[in-house]
Write a protein that holds these residues in place. Sequence first.
Motif: not given
Length: 149
Positions: A14, A18, A22, A56, A136
């Motif tokens: 993960s 990410y 992203l 983020a 995801d």
Amino acid sequence: MNHIGVPVSDLARSVTWYEDVLGIAPSGVTISATNPAIGAVVEVENASMRASFALAGDNVLLELIQYDSPQPKSFTGRNCDVGVMHLCFEVDDLDAAHRDLVERGVHVNADPVVLQDGDGVEAGALAGTKILYLRDPDGIQLELFELPA
């Protein structure tokens, strides 16, 4: 808001997803705990967990958490289920992001939608906004959001 915690099945996978998909890079802040007090706080008996934080945007940390004990159940929530939340990320060009996601083989729920009045939609102040939902690696719903020019 300080952070958003997202339980995942494979922390390393993960963290990489990410970051690669992203652009949310890990901050280097990690934690691990096998501690009765921590288990009591999160209401998970005999909890053993590891977590990695990533920034983020400008000021919200994303905490990806893997519980090694007890064995977690797979994510099965639908967007309409009470308590199921999703993370939304603003992008400058949703069409380009959509193409990139498809090229990477990411699960995209459907093509992007432009919010506009009609066909059962009352967009209000969000008229002209483009949205896209994706998942995801654990099937967790995420949203991309492009504000109108």
